[in-house]
Motif scaffolding. Structure first.
Motif, PDB file in Angstrom:
ATOM      1  N   LYS A  99      11.844 -38.143  -1.506  1.00  0.00           N
ATOM      2  CA  LYS A  99      10.418 -38.491  -1.584  1.00  0.00           C
ATOM      3  C   LYS A  99      10.125 -40.059  -1.828  1.00  0.00           C
ATOM      4  O   LYS A  99       8.958 -40.385  -1.721  1.00  0.00           O
ATOM      5  N   VAL A 100      11.275 -40.582  -2.519  1.00  0.00           N
ATOM      6  CA  VAL A 100      10.684 -42.057  -2.796  1.00  0.00           C
ATOM      7  C   VAL A 100      10.928 -42.932  -1.517  1.00  0.00           C
ATOM      8  O   VAL A 100      11.780 -42.521  -0.741  1.00  0.00           O
ATOM      9  N   PRO A 101       9.965 -43.875  -1.127  1.00  0.00           N
ATOM     10  CA  PRO A 101       9.903 -44.825  -0.213  1.00  0.00           C
ATOM     11  C   PRO A 101      11.105 -45.417  -0.029  1.00  0.00           C
ATOM     12  O   PRO A 101      11.552 -46.078  -0.993  1.00  0.00           O
ATOM     13  N   ASP A 102      11.724 -45.883   1.113  1.00  0.00           N
ATOM     14  CA  ASP A 102      12.681 -46.601   1.433  1.00  0.00           C
ATOM     15  C   ASP A 102      12.219 -48.292   1.302  1.00  0.00           C
ATOM     16  O   ASP A 102      11.187 -48.645   1.575  1.00  0.00           O
ATOM     17  N   ALA A 103      13.178 -48.883   0.727  1.00  0.00           N
ATOM     18  CA  ALA A 103      12.845 -50.386   0.350  1.00  0.00           C
ATOM     19  C   ALA A 103      12.487 -51.006   1.794  1.00  0.00           C
ATOM     20  O   ALA A 103      11.398 -52.054   1.752  1.00  0.00           O
ATOM     21  N   LEU A 104      13.118 -50.808   2.617  1.00  0.00           N
ATOM     22  CA  LEU A 104      12.757 -51.370   3.902  1.00  0.00           C
ATOM     23  C   LEU A 104      11.509 -51.017   4.835  1.00  0.00           C
ATOM     24  O   LEU A 104      11.259 -51.404   5.730  1.00  0.00           O
ATOM     25  N   ASP A 105      11.192 -49.840   4.219  1.00  0.00           N
ATOM     26  CA  ASP A 105       9.959 -49.229   4.984  1.00  0.00           C
ATOM     27  C   ASP A 105       8.778 -49.059   3.885  1.00  0.00           C
ATOM     28  O   ASP A 105       7.900 -48.451   4.256  1.00  0.00           O
ATOM     29  N   ALA A 106       8.857 -49.681   2.849  1.00  0.00           N
ATOM     30  CA  ALA A 106       7.747 -49.510   2.098  1.00  0.00           C
ATOM     31  C   ALA A 106       6.281 -49.987   2.493  1.00  0.00           C
ATOM     32  O   ALA A 106       6.266 -51.032   3.026  1.00  0.00           O
ATOM     33  N   ASP A 107       5.467 -49.215   2.068  1.00  0.00           N
ATOM     34  CA  ASP A 107       4.148 -49.835   2.215  1.00  0.00           C
ATOM     35  C   ASP A 107       3.544 -50.880   1.256  1.00  0.00           C
ATOM     36  O   ASP A 107       3.599 -50.300   0.121  1.00  0.00           O
ATOM     37  N   ALA A 108       3.258 -51.867   1.903  1.00  0.00           N
ATOM     38  CA  ALA A 108       2.683 -53.074   1.034  1.00  0.00           C
ATOM     39  C   ALA A 108       1.558 -52.735   0.135  1.00  0.00           C
ATOM     40  O   ALA A 108       1.438 -53.034  -1.118  1.00  0.00           O
ATOM     41  N   SER A 109       0.463 -51.814   0.528  1.00  0.00           N
ATOM     42  CA  SER A 109      -0.662 -51.577  -0.355  1.00  0.00           C
ATOM     43  C   SER A 109      -0.224 -50.505  -1.383  1.00  0.00           C
ATOM     44  O   SER A 109      -0.808 -50.736  -2.262  1.00  0.00           O
ATOM     45  N   ALA A 110       0.728 -49.718  -1.213  1.00  0.00           N
ATOM     46  CA  ALA A 110       1.245 -48.784  -2.332  1.00  0.00           C
ATOM     47  C   ALA A 110       1.979 -49.531  -3.344  1.00  0.00           C
ATOM     48  O   ALA A 110       1.815 -49.207  -4.382  1.00  0.00           O
ATOM     49  N   LEU A 111       2.805 -50.634  -2.850  1.00  0.00           N
ATOM     50  CA  LEU A 111       3.418 -51.596  -3.783  1.00  0.00           C
ATOM     51  C   LEU A 111       2.303 -52.218  -4.626  1.00  0.00           C
ATOM     52  O   LEU A 111       2.520 -52.402  -5.885  1.00  0.00           O
ATOM     53  N   ALA A 112       1.387 -52.756  -3.892  1.00  0.00           N
ATOM     54  CA  ALA A 112       0.235 -53.581  -4.442  1.00  0.00           C
ATOM     55  C   ALA A 112      -0.322 -52.614  -5.743  1.00  0.00           C
ATOM     56  O   ALA A 112      -0.500 -52.955  -6.806  1.00  0.00           O
ATOM     57  N   ALA A 113      -0.360 -51.476  -5.275  1.00  0.00           N
ATOM     58  CA  ALA A 113      -1.096 -50.517  -6.113  1.00  0.00           C
ATOM     59  C   ALA A 113      -0.086 -50.155  -7.410  1.00  0.00           C
ATOM     60  O   ALA A 113      -0.689 -49.952  -8.560  1.00  0.00           O
ATOM     61  N   ARG A 114       0.936 -50.097  -7.260  1.00  0.00           N
ATOM     62  CA  ARG A 114       1.946 -49.884  -8.420  1.00  0.00           C
ATOM     63  C   ARG A 114       2.242 -50.989  -9.001  1.00  0.00           C
ATOM     64  O   ARG A 114       2.110 -50.909 -10.341  1.00  0.00           O
ATOM     65  N   PHE A 115       2.000 -52.173  -8.576  1.00  0.00           N
ATOM     66  CA  PHE A 115       2.216 -53.594  -9.395  1.00  0.00           C
ATOM     67  C   PHE A 115       0.714 -53.606 -10.419  1.00  0.00           C
ATOM     68  O   PHE A 115       0.957 -54.040 -11.318  1.00  0.00           O
ATOM     69  N   ALA A 116      -0.331 -53.009  -9.843  1.00  0.00           N
ATOM     70  CA  ALA A 116      -1.646 -53.272 -10.495  1.00  0.00           C
ATOM     71  C   ALA A 116      -1.610 -52.206 -11.745  1.00  0.00           C
ATOM     72  O   ALA A 116      -2.334 -52.872 -12.632  1.00  0.00           O
ATOM     73  N   LYS A 117      -0.757 -51.166 -11.765  1.00  0.00           N
ATOM     74  CA  LYS A 117      -0.884 -50.170 -12.628  1.00  0.00           C
ATOM     75  C   LYS A 117       0.128 -50.604 -13.648  1.00  0.00           C
ATOM     76  O   LYS A 117       0.284 -49.731 -14.715  1.00  0.00           O
ATOM     77  N   THR A 118       0.931 -51.741 -13.793  1.00  0.00           N
ATOM     78  CA  THR A 118       1.944 -52.054 -14.963  1.00  0.00           C
ATOM     79  C   THR A 118       2.048 -53.457 -15.227  1.00  0.00           C
ATOM     80  O   THR A 118       1.372 -54.273 -14.323  1.00  0.00           O
ATOM     81  N   LYS A 119       2.662 -53.791 -16.642  1.00  0.00           N
ATOM     82  CA  LYS A 119       2.874 -55.090 -16.969  1.00  0.00           C
ATOM     83  C   LYS A 119       4.389 -55.193 -16.564  1.00  0.00           C
ATOM     84  O   LYS A 119       4.837 -56.417 -17.166  1.00  0.00           O
ATOM     85  N   THR A 120       5.269 -54.379 -16.143  1.00  0.00           N
ATOM     86  CA  THR A 120       6.606 -54.502 -15.960  1.00  0.00           C
ATOM     87  C   THR A 120       6.949 -55.744 -15.080  1.00  0.00           C
ATOM     88  O   THR A 120       6.106 -55.913 -13.861  1.00  0.00           O
ATOM     89  N   PRO A 121       7.829 -56.502 -15.417  1.00  0.00           N
ATOM     90  CA  PRO A 121       8.311 -57.492 -14.187  1.00  0.00           C
ATOM     91  C   PRO A 121       8.578 -56.907 -13.004  1.00  0.00           C
ATOM     92  O   PRO A 121       8.981 -55.956 -12.789  1.00  0.00           O
ATOM     93  N   VAL A 122       8.280 -57.749 -11.990  1.00  0.00           N
ATOM     94  CA  VAL A 122       8.233 -57.394 -10.384  1.00  0.00           C
ATOM     95  C   VAL A 122       9.767 -57.008 -10.215  1.00  0.00           C
ATOM     96  O   VAL A 122       9.898 -55.855  -9.585  1.00  0.00           O
TER      97      VAL A 122
END
Length: 166
Positions: free
Chosen positions: A124-147
């Motif tokens: 159920k984990v998205p594939d790196a080459l098909d990842a949704d940019a908005s979903a990734l942006a939301a994930r980054f917004a929730k964390t202070k973990t390095p990209v």
């Protein structure tokens, strides 16, 4: 270690070379990582026509008519070798698909870590080459973990972003 673009090319080229060929038998040389026996592999796959080879994260999935698939994870040092019956066999074979027309596809690994899996589970984990940019942006917004750490987490994205993160 093959990267995502390598695996994508492998899947395209293997589909082109093997689509429509009927599997005669699965030859298991190293069963260390098998979760299904050689008999189970042959019962599920032998006699069926190869439909396609796809990349799913860092794994190749070989789909056969009849509803079964074989997942191949090459791990760090795994390779694939195509050869014809009568040719020299590659060294360090783990598993070999022998087709009725004499074509063989072998997965090799001198460390014996490459992993074949009968009917691997869909992730159920998205594939790196098909990842949704908005979903990734939301994930980054929730964390202070390095990209880089987020991109390399296989629970966030399937595949390996190491070369892109250097």
């Amino acid at each position: 270690m093959p990267e995502l673009p390598d695996l994508q090319a492998f899947s395209h080229n293997l589909t082109k070379r093997l689509k429509g060929k009927t599997l005669k038998e699965v030859i298991v040389t190293v069963d260390k990582k098998l979760k299904a026996s050689a008999t189970e592999l042959n019962d599920a796959l032998a006699g069926h026509e190869l439909e396609k080879v796809e990349r799913a994260g860092k794994e190749l999935r070989i789909d056969f008519k009849g509803g079964h698939s074989l997942g191949l994870h090459l791990m760090l040092h795994g390779n694939l070798a195509l050869y014809n019956e009568g040719d020299d066999k590659p060294k360090f074979e783990i598993i070999t698909l022998a087709f009725k027309d004499g074509t063989h596809l072998a997965m090799t690994d001198f460390q014996k870590a490459a992993t074949p899996t009968l009917d691997p589970e869909e992730s159920k984990v998205p594939d790196a080459l098909d990842a949704d940019a908005s979903a990734l942006a939301a994930r980054f917004a929730k964390t202070k973990t390095p990209v880089k750490t987020v991109l390399m987490d296989q629970k966030v994205l399937r595949g390996h972003w190491q070369r892109l993160c250097r």
